[in-house]
Design an enzyme around this catalytic site. Structure first.
Site, PDB file in Angstrom:
ATOM      1  N   CYS A   1      -5.017  15.950  15.096  1.00  0.00           N
ATOM      2  CA  CYS A   1      -6.576  16.438  15.022  1.00  0.00           C
ATOM      3  C   CYS A   1      -7.239  15.220  14.365  1.00  0.00           C
ATOM      4  CB  CYS A   1      -6.668  17.504  14.189  1.00  0.00           C
ATOM      5  SG  CYS A   1      -5.480  18.897  14.297  1.00  0.00           S
TER       6      CYS A   1
ATOM      7  N   HIS B   1     -12.965  22.901  17.959  1.00  0.00           N
ATOM      8  CA  HIS B   1     -12.074  22.078  17.557  1.00  0.00           C
ATOM      9  C   HIS B   1     -11.379  21.584  18.870  1.00  0.00           C
ATOM     10  CE1 HIS B   1      -9.290  19.464  15.243  1.00  0.00           C
ATOM     11  NE2 HIS B   1      -8.601  20.593  15.287  1.00  0.00           N
TER      12      HIS B   1
HETATM   13  C1  LIG Z   1      -7.370  32.605  16.232  1.00  0.00           C
HETATM   14  C2  LIG Z   1      -7.003  32.707  17.822  1.00  0.00           C
HETATM   15  C3  LIG Z   1      -5.373  32.965  17.759  1.00  0.00           C
HETATM   16  C4  LIG Z   1      -7.455  33.647  18.466  1.00  0.00           C
HETATM   17  O1  LIG Z   1      -7.180  33.347  19.821  1.00  0.00           O
HETATM   18  P1  LIG Z   1      -7.381  34.715  20.828  1.00  0.00           P
HETATM   19  O2  LIG Z   1      -7.094  36.004  19.852  1.00  0.00           O
HETATM   20  O3  LIG Z   1      -6.442  34.418  22.024  1.00  0.00           O
HETATM   21  O4  LIG Z   1      -8.478  34.754  21.204  1.00  0.00           O
HETATM   22  P2  LIG Z   1      -9.669  34.975  22.529  1.00  0.00           P
HETATM   23  O5  LIG Z   1      -9.437  33.506  23.256  1.00  0.00           O
HETATM   24  O6  LIG Z   1      -8.682  36.072  23.199  1.00  0.00           O
HETATM   25  O7  LIG Z   1     -10.985  35.266  22.321  1.00  0.00           O
HETATM   26  C5  LIG Z   1     -11.223  36.521  21.931  1.00  0.00           C
HETATM   27  C6  LIG Z   1     -12.603  36.549  21.555  1.00  0.00           C
HETATM   28  O8  LIG Z   1     -12.929  36.145  20.074  1.00  0.00           O
HETATM   29  C7  LIG Z   1     -13.535  35.080  20.180  1.00  0.00           C
HETATM   30  N1  LIG Z   1     -12.724  33.943  19.420  1.00  0.00           N
HETATM   31  C8  LIG Z   1     -11.448  33.512  19.677  1.00  0.00           C
HETATM   32  N2  LIG Z   1     -11.141  32.556  18.764  1.00  0.00           N
HETATM   33  C9  LIG Z   1     -12.302  32.570  17.850  1.00  0.00           C
HETATM   34  C10 LIG Z   1     -12.406  31.926  16.546  1.00  0.00           C
HETATM   35  N3  LIG Z   1     -11.560  31.150  16.092  1.00  0.00           N
HETATM   36  N4  LIG Z   1     -13.545  32.329  15.829  1.00  0.00           N
HETATM   37  C11 LIG Z   1     -14.478  32.891  16.123  1.00  0.00           C
HETATM   38  N5  LIG Z   1     -14.394  33.743  17.548  1.00  0.00           N
HETATM   39  C12 LIG Z   1     -13.218  33.361  18.340  1.00  0.00           C
HETATM   40  C13 LIG Z   1     -13.415  34.379  21.657  1.00  0.00           C
HETATM   41  O9  LIG Z   1     -14.477  33.924  21.969  1.00  0.00           O
HETATM   42  C14 LIG Z   1     -13.629  35.786  22.263  1.00  0.00           C
HETATM   43  O10 LIG Z   1     -14.728  36.444  22.291  1.00  0.00           O
HETATM   44  P3  LIG Z   1     -15.239  37.094  23.665  1.00  0.00           P
HETATM   45  O11 LIG Z   1     -14.302  38.309  23.974  1.00  0.00           O
HETATM   46  O12 LIG Z   1     -16.712  37.568  23.303  1.00  0.00           O
HETATM   47  O13 LIG Z   1     -15.355  36.044  24.750  1.00  0.00           O
HETATM   48  C15 LIG Z   1      -6.845  31.025  18.213  1.00  0.00           C
HETATM   49  O14 LIG Z   1      -8.301  30.804  18.201  1.00  0.00           O
HETATM   50  C16 LIG Z   1      -6.235  30.027  17.431  1.00  0.00           C
HETATM   51  O15 LIG Z   1      -4.962  30.074  17.293  1.00  0.00           O
HETATM   52  N6  LIG Z   1      -6.895  29.189  16.581  1.00  0.00           N
HETATM   53  C17 LIG Z   1      -6.459  28.076  15.712  1.00  0.00           C
HETATM   54  C18 LIG Z   1      -6.359  26.880  16.605  1.00  0.00           C
HETATM   55  C19 LIG Z   1      -5.467  25.960  16.127  1.00  0.00           C
HETATM   56  O16 LIG Z   1      -4.499  26.015  15.391  1.00  0.00           O
HETATM   57  N7  LIG Z   1      -5.942  24.712  15.890  1.00  0.00           N
HETATM   58  C20 LIG Z   1      -5.622  23.394  15.298  1.00  0.00           C
HETATM   59  C21 LIG Z   1      -6.133  23.529  13.854  1.00  0.00           C
HETATM   60  S1  LIG Z   1      -5.031  22.257  12.911  1.00  0.00           S
END
Ligand SMILES: CC(C)(COP(=O)(O)OP(=O)(O)OC[C@H]1O[C@@H](n2cnc3c(N)ncnc32)[C@H](O)[C@@H]1OP(=O)(O)O)[C@@H](O)C(=O)NCCC(=O)NCCS
Ligand SMILES: [Zn+2]
Lengths: 175, 384
Positions: B83, B332
């Protein structure tokens, strides 16, 4: 000749159409259209455990092994095996670790990667052992989120059908 | 060593991009170069970051980008540091320019992930951890940071509203940032009702998966006779590392690589934390923003949560943190994140951050972490 694929403005719809027919057209907010298809991508990786081999063979024999620095002045013990000492760089030797320890920190995962999704919610814990300088990341079974706390006594369980993977060991509450 | 300046910085809107990574990268690179007042032919070296490029079946993107810029003869290479990739690329550009090897260098970070579903992306991301011992055990990034959060919570107990206040602030800032993925504010109620991902981290504690591209032009002061923008003087470009596996670290109460990178950066700049006007920090999860504030030396250990709740880090607070919305709400796109932090600082310095201006913009700091802290970059900027 092939008829022009259908056009969508939402990417989700594009993905669904690709699942159905293999191709779709995406129109973005500026009206620009792109043809979208799928590239399959799959790899079977042949992995050598190399210097960690004795650890994974140990799990298959019901033994938990760590590494101890060979330098007499250091002797740091690692719960996660390390071929060389991360404190001083000297080579290490294998030692048997205790199979009981305590939770140093933990989490309950309500979401996971593909291989673990069906197990959610599952617990991960960093386990500390007496006489050992570093921690071991493990899955903690037979406990729900509200049972977990820092300092909780836990003990190791070995998979009777080992697959030479870190999942061959997990911990449970030591009641 | 020569003085090196950032004279152009551009980003697209994070979220989902229909074009390929290399097309998006070329587009933002052209914009950053145009803004800098230079021509593509002035670029002496292109440093590209594109960690997950192989999920597009595309490696070696540097020459493709340079080809698109009409400068195929210019050397390029890809810099990977999870990252923190594009801040690592910025560091390389700094070394080349300050060291006198190149008069002007281009930094481009790009990631395209929306063609993967959340499951596949989670699996790919987890590979930046220790594969045999962490990933294969079910560790995900939310899971690893959640483990850090619980260790911190044990030492410094805090109510759920503390992490919530970080999410709310960063969403409020992103709502005013046209580059941001989530341009909407959230309430404490929304935060508290959002599903648990890895306890204690909820959906709104996590950064999302994002596509995005950002580019930065770095040039030697003596090469830029008549700057057309308000340049950012690079006062420090420092990097550091630490044991990447958390289980081997002496404690879990922060990220040691941030501490050492910050020490180096402040020494290089001859500055102290109290001289910094605002920060862009690596808040991949809300807990990481607390770690950043403490590890960078802005607040004593165990006190960042209170500062967040009291509004110290708000856009109009004493120490504005992540006026862009941060990774949490701006998004990100892994390899674009480090460069995009510089885009925010550039826009703040140049009066381009309309509607989300911070009160003072004489100095700023950018902090970018690789994975769970195996790598860290800290850059300090000031006006001329
Ligand atoms: C948290 C996480 C599991 C959510 O994934 P998900 O449940 O598949 O989310 P979806 O893509 O199905 O989105 C569902 C809804 O939540 C929203 N959403 C998704 N991730 C979000 C987040 N992190 N914050 C706010 N809203 C979020 C989407 O916009 C979507 O909204 P909509 O239905 O109005 O379009 C995923 O974003 C994640 O793993 N994030 C971490 C990424 C990471 O690890 N990065 C490296 C860091 S070191
Ligand atoms: Zn040693």
């Amino acid at each position: 000749m092939r008829p022009r694929p259908p056009t969508f403005t939402k990417f989700r719809d594009v993905q669904a159409e690709i699942d159905r027919s293999g191709a779709a057209i995406f129109r973005d907010a500026d009206g620009v259209e792109s043809l979208v298809i799928r590239y399959p991508y799959s790899i079977n990786y042949i992995h050598s455990y190399a210097e960690d081999s004795a650890f994974f063979l140990g799990l298959s024999e019901g033994k938990l092994r760590g590494s101890r620095c060979r330098r007499p002045k250091c002797r740091f013990v690692f719960a996660t095996p390390r071929g060389n000492c991360m404190v001083c760089g000297a080579p290490t030797e294998w030692v048997d670790l205790p199979t009981v320890g305590r939770v140093h920190s933990w989490t309950t995962c309500h979401f996971g990667s593909e291989a673990f999704l069906k197990e959610t919610p599952y617990n991960l814990a960093m386990v500390e052992f007496d006489g050992v300088g570093s921690l071991l990341l493990v899955r903690l079974k037979d406990a729900v989120e509200s049972d977990l706390y820092v300092g909780m006594p836990v003990r190791a369980v070995f998979d009777p059908n080992p697959k030479y993977s870190i999942t061959d060991i997990w911990f449970v509450p030591d009641r | 060593m020569r003085e090196a300046w950032v004279i152009g910085a551009a980003s697209n809107r994070f979220g989902k991009m229909p074009e390929t990574g290399r097309e998006a990268a070329t587009r933002v690179a052209l914009e950053a170069i145009r803004q800098s007042g230079l021509e593509p032919k002035d670029i002496g070296y292109t440093f590209v970051s594109n960690c997950f490029g192989l999920t597009e079946k595309q490696g070696h993107v540097g020459p493709l980008i340079n080809g698109g810029l009409g400068i195929p003869e210019v050397p390029s290479c890809t810099i990977e540091s999870a990252c923190s990739s594009s801040s690592a690329a910025l560091h390389e550009a700094f070394v080349h320019v300050a060291g006198g090897f190149t008069d002007a260098a281009l930094v481009v970070g790009v990631e395209k992930l929306s063609h993967l579903d959340t499951l596949t992306a989670t699996s790919y991301f987890a590979e930046a951890a220790d594969y045999a011992f962490e990933t294969k055990n079910g560790a995900t990034f939310p899971g690893l940071y959640a483990t850090l959060a619980n260790a911190y919570q044990k030492a410094y107990p805090m109510a759920p509203e503390v992490l919530g206040s970080v999410a709310i602030k960063n969403h409020a800032n992103a709502a005013r940032n046209p580059h941001a993925q989530f341009q909407k504010e959230i309430s404490m109620d929304t935060y508290l009702r959002s599903p648990m991902i890895a306890s204690p981290l909820r959906l709104y504690d996590c950064c999302p998966f994002s596509d995005g591209a950002a580019a930065v032009v770095v040039a030697a002061k003596e090469f830029v006779r008549h700057p057309v923008t308000e340049p950012l003087v690079i006062r420090a470009s420092a990097r550091s590392g630490s044991i990447t596996e958390m289980q081997d670290r002496p404690d879990l109460l922060g990220l040691p690589a941030t501490r050492t990178a910050a020490e180096k950066a402040f020494r290089q700049a001859g500055m102290e934390p109290k001289e910094i006007d605002f920060l862009e920090v690596h808040d991949c999860f809300t807990i990481a923003e607390l770690f950043a504030l403490e590890d960078l030396g802005f607040l004593p250990r165990g006190t960042a949560g209170r500062a967040e709740v009291e509004g110290v880090t708000a856009r109009d607070g004493k120490l504005p943190v992540n006026p862009s919305g941060g990774l949490k709400a701006k998004g990100h796109p892994v390899s674009a994140t480090g460069a995009s932090q510089v885009v925010e600082i550039f826009e703040q310095f140049n009066g381009l951050a309309k509607g989300r201006e911070v009160p003072r913009t004489e100095t700023a700091l950018a902090h970018n972490v690789g994975a769970t802290g195996g790598s860290c970059s800290v850059h300090i900027f000031s006006r001329r």
